[in-house]
Scaffold this motif. Structure first.
Motif, PDB file in Angstrom:
ATOM      1  N   GLY A 306       0.796  -1.216   0.000  1.00 38.17           N
ATOM      2  CA  GLY A 306       0.000   0.000   0.000  1.00 38.17           C
ATOM      3  C   GLY A 306       0.833   1.271   0.000  1.00 38.17           C
ATOM      4  N   PHE A 307       1.717   1.408   0.976  1.00 35.41           N
ATOM      5  CA  PHE A 307       2.500   2.638   1.113  1.00 35.41           C
ATOM      6  C   PHE A 307       3.488   2.832  -0.041  1.00 35.41           C
ATOM      7  CE2 PHE A 307       5.872   5.272   3.030  1.00 35.41           C
ATOM      8  CZ  PHE A 307       5.113   6.344   3.475  1.00 35.41           C
ATOM      9  N   PRO A 308       4.353   1.843  -0.350  1.00 36.90           N
ATOM     10  CA  PRO A 308       5.329   2.084  -1.426  1.00 36.90           C
ATOM     11  C   PRO A 308       4.699   2.285  -2.800  1.00 36.90           C
ATOM     12  CG  PRO A 308       5.427  -0.206  -0.682  1.00 36.90           C
ATOM     13  CD  PRO A 308       4.579   0.538   0.299  1.00 36.90           C
ATOM     14  N   VAL A 309       3.656   1.531  -3.132  1.00 38.98           N
ATOM     15  CA  VAL A 309       3.064   1.671  -4.467  1.00 38.98           C
ATOM     16  C   VAL A 309       2.319   2.993  -4.591  1.00 38.98           C
ATOM     17  CG1 VAL A 309       1.432   0.668  -6.107  1.00 38.98           C
ATOM     18  CG2 VAL A 309       2.956  -0.816  -4.815  1.00 38.98           C
ATOM     19  N   ALA A 310       1.687   3.456  -3.507  1.00 39.46           N
ATOM     20  CA  ALA A 310       1.024   4.766  -3.541  1.00 39.46           C
ATOM     21  C   ALA A 310       2.043   5.867  -3.809  1.00 39.46           C
ATOM     22  CB  ALA A 310       0.292   5.018  -2.224  1.00 39.46           C
ATOM     23  N   LEU A 311       3.219   5.775  -3.197  1.00 42.02           N
ATOM     24  CA  LEU A 311       4.260   6.771  -3.440  1.00 42.02           C
ATOM     25  C   LEU A 311       4.798   6.664  -4.867  1.00 42.02           C
ATOM     26  CD1 LEU A 311       6.325   6.787  -0.114  1.00 42.02           C
ATOM     27  CD2 LEU A 311       4.355   8.168  -0.766  1.00 42.02           C
ATOM     28  N   GLU A 312       4.949   5.445  -5.355  1.00 42.18           N
ATOM     29  CA  GLU A 312       5.399   5.256  -6.738  1.00 42.18           C
ATOM     30  C   GLU A 312       4.420   5.909  -7.718  1.00 42.18           C
ATOM     31  OE1 GLU A 312       6.057   1.594  -9.928  1.00 42.18           O
ATOM     32  OE2 GLU A 312       5.867   1.161  -7.791  1.00 42.18           O
ATOM     33  N   LEU A 313       3.131   5.717  -7.483  1.00 40.05           N
ATOM     34  CA  LEU A 313       2.113   6.301  -8.367  1.00 40.05           C
ATOM     35  C   LEU A 313       2.067   7.821  -8.233  1.00 40.05           C
ATOM     36  CD1 LEU A 313      -0.764   3.695  -7.896  1.00 40.05           C
ATOM     37  CD2 LEU A 313       0.747   3.969  -9.875  1.00 40.05           C
ATOM     38  N   ALA A 314       2.340   8.339  -7.014  1.00 36.40           N
ATOM     39  CA  ALA A 314       2.382   9.786  -6.831  1.00 36.40           C
ATOM     40  C   ALA A 314       3.505  10.393  -7.666  1.00 36.40           C
ATOM     41  CB  ALA A 314       2.586  10.124  -5.351  1.00 36.40           C
ATOM     42  N   GLY A 315       4.666   9.733  -7.693  1.00 39.40           N
ATOM     43  CA  GLY A 315       5.745  10.203  -8.543  1.00 39.40           C
ATOM     44  C   GLY A 315       5.378  10.130 -10.015  1.00 39.40           C
ATOM     45  N   ALA A 316       4.616   9.103 -10.385  1.00 41.37           N
ATOM     46  CA  ALA A 316       4.236   8.926 -11.789  1.00 41.37           C
ATOM     47  C   ALA A 316       3.270  10.013 -12.257  1.00 41.37           C
ATOM     48  CB  ALA A 316       3.607   7.545 -11.983  1.00 41.37           C
ATOM     49  N   VAL A 317       2.290  10.380 -11.425  1.00 42.93           N
ATOM     50  CA  VAL A 317       1.319  11.389 -11.863  1.00 42.93           C
ATOM     51  C   VAL A 317       1.931  12.785 -11.865  1.00 42.93           C
ATOM     52  CG1 VAL A 317      -0.653  10.047 -11.033  1.00 42.93           C
ATOM     53  CG2 VAL A 317       0.382  11.750  -9.517  1.00 42.93           C
ATOM     54  N   GLY A 318       3.098  12.939 -11.226  1.00 46.75           N
ATOM     55  CA  GLY A 318       3.770  14.233 -11.251  1.00 46.75           C
ATOM     56  C   GLY A 318       4.860  14.329 -12.295  1.00 46.75           C
ATOM     57  N   ARG A 319       5.000  13.290 -13.106  1.00 47.07           N
ATOM     58  CA  ARG A 319       6.084  13.274 -14.096  1.00 47.07           C
ATOM     59  C   ARG A 319       5.845  14.300 -15.195  1.00 47.07           C
ATOM     60  NH1 ARG A 319       8.793   7.819 -16.644  1.00 47.07           N
ATOM     61  NH2 ARG A 319      10.618   8.839 -17.591  1.00 47.07           N
ATOM     62  N   ARG A 320       6.904  15.033 -15.528  1.00 46.84           N
ATOM     63  CA  ARG A 320       6.821  16.037 -16.568  1.00 46.84           C
ATOM     64  C   ARG A 320       7.209  15.458 -17.921  1.00 46.84           C
ATOM     65  NH1 ARG A 320       9.734  19.214 -12.442  1.00 46.84           N
ATOM     66  NH2 ARG A 320      11.640  18.622 -13.569  1.00 46.84           N
TER      67      ARG A 320
END
Length: 398
Positions: A306-320
């Motif tokens: 839960g915690f690591p994948v949520a952070l991974e996805l947060a980085g993905a949606v902020g990708r430029r």
């Protein structure tokens, strides 16, 4: 690329060592300051307060100065502050030192996860759960070291000073090899710019991480107590409940790359939340002691992602468009998640005092399962945001 991945793994392990070194020395620290349970509990809140206070700001600092710089500064700062715990002589002093330590740990947590996102992008491997597995391994190493120090009658100051010296050397060694993104000067999102609080996908990812942290915290804080007082298990044997939970979580995270590559992050989160909730329900509903061990072991497996994948996805949606970005988004999600570590233990304790501990852990199971529908909503919000951005791009080019 391999050396960069090893460096990030090392920083995750270092953060775990720092946490695993001081937390088991709480009884010695309590005796040192002469604190009873109530005053000690307030002092220990300092770490969570510091972590929450630093998480959001750390994302912005990483975006400005880079994760490599923030990893080095926060890791060394944490090692410097660690021995100061051994100098505290009152609950207030201990609480203030823990606030500062929490600030450094929170900053390092955000920076190392941003570095992990960079490593994932550059390597093309879904290894965020593996990084978090090394945090768990580091915590185990720190706890074993703390147990050894206690057995040798080393006071917290001497023990934590040794950890600080070793940790500083590790921080300097690994931080030099942290991967750095080659960003274009004009990097930015195309289209209308929204603040973080206006993006539903970030709130949903934050709530996924929040649910994970509450359920994990409930298992960590209450599993042994539950075994002793609800199942009649001896204290020494009850300690193995948490050990089984931690080992299964570490193993599941080590296997995370293979699982995410095959099933994808959405199925991974939904399946994990279901298994985690099932494990907690088994522990509280089946009265046989053996199923207490089985239940919390399943909970460790399910809550691993839960915690690591949520952070991974947060980085993905902020990708430029230039391949960078995601620092502020990851800091925002982490801030929400940290509130679970702050609010979770008293919430579970409050429910238990009004009803019973099995009911409280049943509530934690429901919270764990809530990650499944939140994942579906987050995926829908992410697709909607991508469509809106694409429409903005098409409008700008016509």
């Amino acid at each position: 690329m391999r050396s960069a991945i090893v460096a990030v793994l090392g920083i995750f392990a270092l953060n775990g060592v720092v946490f695993g070194s001081w937390a088991p020395r709480v009884p010695a620290l309590a005796a040192q300051i002469g604190a009873e349970e109530g005053a000690l509990g307030l002092s220990l809140l300092g770490a969570s307060i510091g972590m929450i206070a630093s998480a959001l700001l750390s994302g912005s600092l990483c975006a400005r100065y880079g994760a490599k710089v923030m990893v080095l500064i926060s890791a060394i700062a944490g090692c410097v502050v660690l021995p100061v715990l051994g100098l505290a002589t009152s609950p207030l002093q201990l609480g203030l030192v823990l606030v500062v330590l929490g600030v450094t740990v929170g900053a390092l947590d955000v920076a190392m996860n941003i570095a992990a996102v960079t490593a994932i992008r550059q390597s093309g491997r879904a290894i965020m759960p593996v990084f978090h597995a090394f945090f768990s391994i580091g915590g185990l190493i720190g706890a074993l070291g703390a147990a050894g120090a206690a057995a040798l009658a080393l006071n917290p100051l001497r023990h934590l000073s040794i950890v600080a010296v070793i940790g500083t050397a590790m921080a300097i060694w690994f931080a030099r090899r942290i991967p750095v993104e080659d960003l274009k000067p004009q990097a930015a999102h195309t289209g209308p710019k929204k603040s973080l609080v206006q993006r539903p996908v970030l709130w949903l990812l934050g709530f996924i991480a929040l649910c994970s942290s509450v359920a994990e915290g409930a298992s960590v804080d209450w599993s042994a107590f539950f075994g002793v007082h609800e199942r009649g298990i001896g204290e020494a044997s009850a300690a193995l409940i948490y050990a089984g939970f931690s080992i299964c979580m570490a193993i599941a995270r080590l296997l995370g790359e293979r699982i995410e590559t095959r099933w994808g992050s959405q199925r991974m989160l939904i399946g994990g939340s279901t298994i985690g909730a099932l494990g907690l329900f088994i522990a509280v509903l089946v009265p046989a002691p053996a199923f207490t061990y089985i239940g919390f072991a399943l909970a460790g497996m399910g809550l691993a992602y839960g915690f690591p994948v949520a952070l991974e996805l947060a980085g993905a949606v902020g990708r430029r468009a230039d391949g960078g970005g995601g620092e502020r988004e990851l800091g925002f999600v982490t801030t929400i998640a940290y509130s679970g570590f702050l609010l979770g233990p008293p919430m579970i304790g409050g429910i238990a005092s009004v009803t019973s501990l099995p009911v409280a852990l049943g509530v934690a199971a429901v919270i764990a399962w809530a990650m499944a529908p939140l994942t579906l909503l987050a995926n829908r919000a992410r697709r909607r945001e991508q469509q809106t951005r694409q429409q903005a791009v098409e409008t700008a080019t016509t």
